[in-house]
Each structure stands twice: as C-alpha cells, then as structure tokens.
Design a protein around this motif. Structure first.
Motif, mmCIF file in Angstrom:
data_model
loop_
_atom_site.group_PDB
_atom_site.id
_atom_site.type_symbol
_atom_site.label_atom_id
_atom_site.label_comp_id
_atom_site.label_asym_id
_atom_site.label_seq_id
_atom_site.Cartn_x
_atom_site.Cartn_y
_atom_site.Cartn_z
ATOM 1 N N LYS A 68 37.299 60.248 25.624
ATOM 2 C CA LYS A 68 38.477 59.485 26.550
ATOM 3 C C LYS A 68 39.286 60.424 27.039
ATOM 4 N N LYS A 69 39.641 61.123 26.157
ATOM 5 C CA LYS A 69 40.742 62.334 26.474
ATOM 6 C C LYS A 69 40.231 63.237 27.355
ATOM 7 N N ALA A 70 39.095 63.921 27.098
ATOM 8 C CA ALA A 70 38.447 64.843 27.725
ATOM 9 C C ALA A 70 37.674 64.447 29.245
ATOM 10 N N VAL A 100 27.624 64.826 28.405
ATOM 11 C CA VAL A 100 27.973 66.108 27.859
ATOM 12 C C VAL A 100 27.339 66.957 27.814
ATOM 13 N N GLY A 101 27.895 68.557 28.284
ATOM 14 C CA GLY A 101 26.787 69.373 28.794
ATOM 15 C C GLY A 101 26.298 70.038 27.315
ATOM 16 N N LYS A 102 25.413 71.124 27.765
ATOM 17 C CA LYS A 102 24.818 72.068 26.696
ATOM 18 C C LYS A 102 26.161 72.621 25.878
ATOM 19 N N ASP A 103 27.156 72.906 26.385
ATOM 20 C CA ASP A 103 28.243 73.404 25.527
ATOM 21 C C ASP A 103 28.941 72.600 24.845
ATOM 22 N N GLN A 112 30.958 70.150 25.898
ATOM 23 C CA GLN A 112 32.025 69.663 26.632
ATOM 24 C C GLN A 112 31.665 68.437 27.682
ATOM 25 N N PRO A 113 32.479 67.287 27.657
ATOM 26 C CA PRO A 113 32.108 66.451 28.593
ATOM 27 C C PRO A 113 32.395 66.949 30.109
ATOM 28 N N ILE A 114 31.262 66.221 30.754
ATOM 29 C CA ILE A 114 31.105 66.853 32.250
ATOM 30 C C ILE A 114 31.656 65.508 32.942
ATOM 31 N N LYS A 115 31.528 64.411 32.659
ATOM 32 C CA LYS A 115 31.762 63.137 33.652
ATOM 33 C C LYS A 115 31.815 61.847 32.703
ATOM 34 N N ARG A 116 32.435 60.950 33.396
ATOM 35 C CA ARG A 116 32.471 59.387 32.661
ATOM 36 C C ARG A 116 31.940 58.547 33.764
ATOM 37 N N TYR A 117 31.367 57.724 33.264
ATOM 38 C CA TYR A 117 30.716 56.823 34.432
ATOM 39 C C TYR A 117 31.077 55.294 34.157
#
Length: 160
Positions: free
Chosen positions: A111-113, A131-134, A136-141
């Motif tokens: 939620k923060k990211a 969440v990407g391969k790294d 890290q979150p990419i997007k919330r839907y």
C-alpha cells in the motif's frame, strides 16, 4: 529499500511462504474473498496464471474478511471455494487483514509502495498489486479491474 522478497506469509495450509523464493519473477498479489460479487475474478486470475506462469508470473491470492464479511470461512472452506468452484492452482495465503492495526506487513508495504487514490487503504476485495522481477511494485489496480485488463502490463513486466 524494501522489496517483495523481504516478506514471508503463511500459506492457506499454515506453512511459511518465503517470498524470496519468487525472486526474478513477476508477482501479482490480490486480496481475495469467496463470497464477493467480484469472486468470479478467480477464473480470470487462474487463466492469467496458466497463460504466463511458464514465463515467470506468480499470482498470490490473500483471503481477507474485512469487507462485508465476504470471506467468513476457515482454511478448508476457502480452499474448497477456490479449487472446486474456480480450479485455482496458484498459491493462496492464510486469511489476513489488509487494513487497520492488524494489517499484514506485506500489505502495509504494498500500500505504501503503490498508493491508492485518495487514501492508501485497500478499498475492497480483489485489489491487485503487480510487482516486477526486481521485487518493486509497478502498479495497483482497482477491485473492478478485470484480470484480463492486466495483460499488457504483465507482458511488459515479463519482458523487462
């Protein structure tokens, strides 16, 4: 800086799921419920999983009963709903909280990211975090975003 792989959550069967096991994969985390008007999204999520798992997509369903008591059952009931009604084969976690004092640390991080509109709270069942391969979150839907609408973003994440 945190990443998805820093977290652990229990499976629906109560066994630890170390999210570091998914390092290098694209992960879609979804808070789910078996008695919701959006529950048929399980079918679309399973279709995405079947289409992309061999390319590195993992879907993690996280049952939550915080929205109109739409996930009231125990682990056996939840598993039956997912498997019998929708043929779900992707990982399902233990029932958790996604908002409030009892928020699971994974969802506090997501939620923060990947902040929401107006507030960071998860607004309803079937909110999705890509969440990407790294890690890290990419997007919330939004909950009403159908799984099929994520295809372009999943393809891009898998190709990154």
């Amino acid at each position: 800086m945190s990443q998805l792989y820093d977290f652990e959550i229990n499976s629906l069967q109560g066994k630890p799921m170390n999210l570091a096991d998914y390092a290098g994969k694209v992960v879609l985390v979804v808070n789910t419920a078996s008695k919701c008007g959006l529950t048929p999204q399980y079918e679309g999520l399973q279709a995405l999983y079947e289409q992309y798992r061999d390319r590195g997509l993992v879907i993690i369903g996280a049952p939550c009963n915080q929205f109109a008591n739409q996930e009231p059952g125990d682990a056996g009931t939840i598993q039956g709903e997912c498997l019998i009604n929708y043929g779900v084969s992707f990982p399902i976690t233990e029932k958790i909280e996604v908002n409030g004092k009892g928020t699971h640390p994974l969802f506090a991080y997501l939620k923060k990211a990947a902040p929401g509109t107006l507030t960071n709270a998860v607004k309803w069942n079937f909110t999705k975090f890509l969440v990407g391969k790294d890690g890290q979150p990419i997007k919330r839907y939004a909950p009403t975003t159908k799984p099929g609408q994520l295809v372009a973003d999943i393809e891009a994440a898998l190709s990154a």
